[in-house]
Design a protein around this motif. Structure first.
Motif, PDB file in Angstrom:
ATOM      1  N   UNK A 207     -51.301  51.556 -21.511  1.00  0.00           N
ATOM      2  CA  UNK A 207     -50.891  52.128 -22.793  1.00  0.00           C
ATOM      3  C   UNK A 207     -51.981  52.036 -23.852  1.00  0.00           C
ATOM      4  N   UNK A 208     -53.044  51.325 -23.547  1.00  0.00           N
ATOM      5  CA  UNK A 208     -54.170  51.334 -24.467  1.00  0.00           C
ATOM      6  C   UNK A 208     -54.983  52.583 -24.156  1.00  0.00           C
ATOM      7  N   UNK A 209     -56.139  52.689 -24.705  1.00  0.00           N
ATOM      8  CA  UNK A 209     -56.932  53.893 -24.503  1.00  0.00           C
ATOM      9  C   UNK A 209     -57.683  53.898 -23.178  1.00  0.00           C
ATOM     10  N   UNK A 210     -57.412  52.913 -22.318  1.00  0.00           N
ATOM     11  CA  UNK A 210     -58.034  52.874 -20.996  1.00  0.00           C
ATOM     12  C   UNK A 210     -57.307  53.848 -20.070  1.00  0.00           C
ATOM     13  N   UNK A 211     -58.040  54.634 -19.311  1.00  0.00           N
ATOM     14  CA  UNK A 211     -57.386  55.608 -18.418  1.00  0.00           C
ATOM     15  C   UNK A 211     -56.834  54.929 -17.171  1.00  0.00           C
ATOM     16  N   UNK A 212     -55.525  54.738 -17.156  1.00  0.00           N
ATOM     17  CA  UNK A 212     -54.887  54.060 -16.033  1.00  0.00           C
ATOM     18  C   UNK A 212     -53.427  54.475 -15.990  1.00  0.00           C
ATOM     19  N   UNK A 213     -52.914  54.782 -14.826  1.00  0.00           N
ATOM     20  CA  UNK A 213     -51.515  55.144 -14.690  1.00  0.00           C
ATOM     21  C   UNK A 213     -50.682  53.965 -14.243  1.00  0.00           C
ATOM     22  N   UNK A 214     -49.521  53.799 -14.829  1.00  0.00           N
ATOM     23  CA  UNK A 214     -48.665  52.665 -14.482  1.00  0.00           C
ATOM     24  C   UNK A 214     -47.487  53.047 -13.594  1.00  0.00           C
TER      25      UNK A 214
ATOM     26  N   UNK B 173     -48.942  50.092 -26.682  1.00  0.00           N
ATOM     27  CA  UNK B 173     -48.904  51.069 -27.774  1.00  0.00           C
ATOM     28  C   UNK B 173     -49.135  50.408 -29.126  1.00  0.00           C
ATOM     29  N   UNK B 174     -48.588  49.198 -29.296  1.00  0.00           N
ATOM     30  CA  UNK B 174     -48.811  48.451 -30.541  1.00  0.00           C
ATOM     31  C   UNK B 174     -50.281  48.087 -30.698  1.00  0.00           C
ATOM     32  N   UNK B 175     -50.911  47.709 -29.604  1.00  0.00           N
ATOM     33  CA  UNK B 175     -52.357  47.402 -29.641  1.00  0.00           C
ATOM     34  C   UNK B 175     -53.135  48.652 -30.063  1.00  0.00           C
ATOM     35  N   UNK B 176     -52.763  49.795 -29.504  1.00  0.00           N
ATOM     36  CA  UNK B 176     -53.425  51.046 -29.897  1.00  0.00           C
ATOM     37  C   UNK B 176     -53.186  51.346 -31.370  1.00  0.00           C
ATOM     38  N   UNK B 177     -51.956  51.110 -31.849  1.00  0.00           N
ATOM     39  CA  UNK B 177     -51.636  51.323 -33.271  1.00  0.00           C
ATOM     40  C   UNK B 177     -52.565  50.474 -34.130  1.00  0.00           C
ATOM     41  N   UNK B 178     -52.707  49.183 -33.777  1.00  0.00           N
ATOM     42  CA  UNK B 178     -53.561  48.292 -34.559  1.00  0.00           C
ATOM     43  C   UNK B 178     -55.035  48.676 -34.449  1.00  0.00           C
TER      44      UNK B 178
ATOM     45  N   UNK C 151     -51.102  57.835 -25.698  1.00  0.00           N
ATOM     46  CA  UNK C 151     -51.870  56.653 -26.081  1.00  0.00           C
ATOM     47  C   UNK C 151     -52.718  56.898 -27.325  1.00  0.00           C
ATOM     48  N   UNK C 152     -53.473  57.997 -27.394  1.00  0.00           N
ATOM     49  CA  UNK C 152     -54.198  58.270 -28.641  1.00  0.00           C
ATOM     50  C   UNK C 152     -53.246  58.498 -29.828  1.00  0.00           C
ATOM     51  N   UNK C 153     -52.055  59.030 -29.558  1.00  0.00           N
ATOM     52  CA  UNK C 153     -51.078  59.252 -30.625  1.00  0.00           C
ATOM     53  C   UNK C 153     -50.709  57.937 -31.309  1.00  0.00           C
ATOM     54  N   UNK C 154     -50.567  56.879 -30.516  1.00  0.00           N
ATOM     55  CA  UNK C 154     -50.263  55.562 -31.098  1.00  0.00           C
ATOM     56  C   UNK C 154     -51.403  55.092 -31.997  1.00  0.00           C
TER      57      UNK C 154
ATOM     58  N   UNK D 158     -51.650  54.954 -40.937  1.00  0.00           N
ATOM     59  CA  UNK D 158     -50.900  53.865 -41.572  1.00  0.00           C
ATOM     60  C   UNK D 158     -49.404  54.166 -41.641  1.00  0.00           C
ATOM     61  N   UNK D 159     -48.901  54.815 -40.572  1.00  0.00           N
ATOM     62  CA  UNK D 159     -47.466  55.026 -40.486  1.00  0.00           C
ATOM     63  C   UNK D 159     -46.814  53.657 -40.332  1.00  0.00           C
ATOM     64  N   UNK D 160     -45.601  53.479 -40.824  1.00  0.00           N
ATOM     65  CA  UNK D 160     -44.959  52.156 -40.781  1.00  0.00           C
ATOM     66  C   UNK D 160     -44.889  51.598 -39.356  1.00  0.00           C
ATOM     67  N   UNK D 161     -45.366  50.369 -39.201  1.00  0.00           N
ATOM     68  CA  UNK D 161     -45.513  49.755 -37.878  1.00  0.00           C
ATOM     69  C   UNK D 161     -44.199  49.647 -37.108  1.00  0.00           C
TER      70      UNK D 161
END
Length: 164
Positions: free
Chosen positions: A30-37, A67-72, A118-121, A128-131
């Motif tokens: 879910x981070x910006x690393x290309x990997x399928x889960x 996704x939260x990590x990507x948001x931050x 992932x980039x959307x997050x 700075x959309x509300x976390x």
């Protein structure tokens, strides 16, 4: 290097570690690393059908934390850009950003979409959309992704029981 690689692969072996592996793989993917889960979730459920719901919930949690990590990361990138005072967004980028700002945290429902989510997050953090509302929408979208994908794969590849 080879010993390290074997140790890593042994640590990620599904039958031995199960749900913890699903969590880590889903978080990383879910981070910006290309990997399928999805293959990992499906593999665990295929090996252990009674883990369907725990696997879907753990995958949702791991993917949401990612996704939260990507948001931050997006939020931090915006802070760095503000310090550098550099503005080079094209009109196409500006239009996309306005669209996301208009949707607000609800845009994070699309965080499940491969290649876009992932980039959307990260962009949600950038804007700075509300976390916490973003986290809630991410979790809902990701839950339905894993529910539909895992159930669909089980339907396409049903369990065949050996008779004997």
């Amino acid at each position: 290097m080879e010993v390290w690689m074997h140790s890593l692969l042994a640590a990620l072996a599904l039958p031995e570690f199960g749900l913890s592996t699903v969590f880590v793989v889903c978080l990383i993917s879910a981070t910006l690393l290309p990997m399928g889960s999805e293959p990992v979730v499906f593999g665990l459920v295929k090996l252990n059908p009674d883990l369907f719901w725990p696997a879907v919930l753990v995958a949702t949690a791991g993917n949401t934390v990612g996704g939260c990590i990507s948001w931050w990361m997006g939020h931090g990138a915006h802070q760095v850009r503000d310090k550098l005072k550099h503005d080079g967004a094209s009109s196409h980028d500006a239009r996309a950003l306005r669209w996301l700002q208009k949707l607000g945290p609800k845009a994070c429902l699309l965080s499940w979409v491969p290649g876009v989510g992932d980039p959307l997050c990260a962009v949600a953090g950038w804007l700075r959309l509300p976390f916490w509302p973003c986290v809630g929408y991410m979790a809902v979208g990701k839950f339905f992704r894993y529910l539909v994908m895992t159930a669909g794969l089980l339907w396409v590849f049903p369990q065949h029981w050996a008779v004997g």
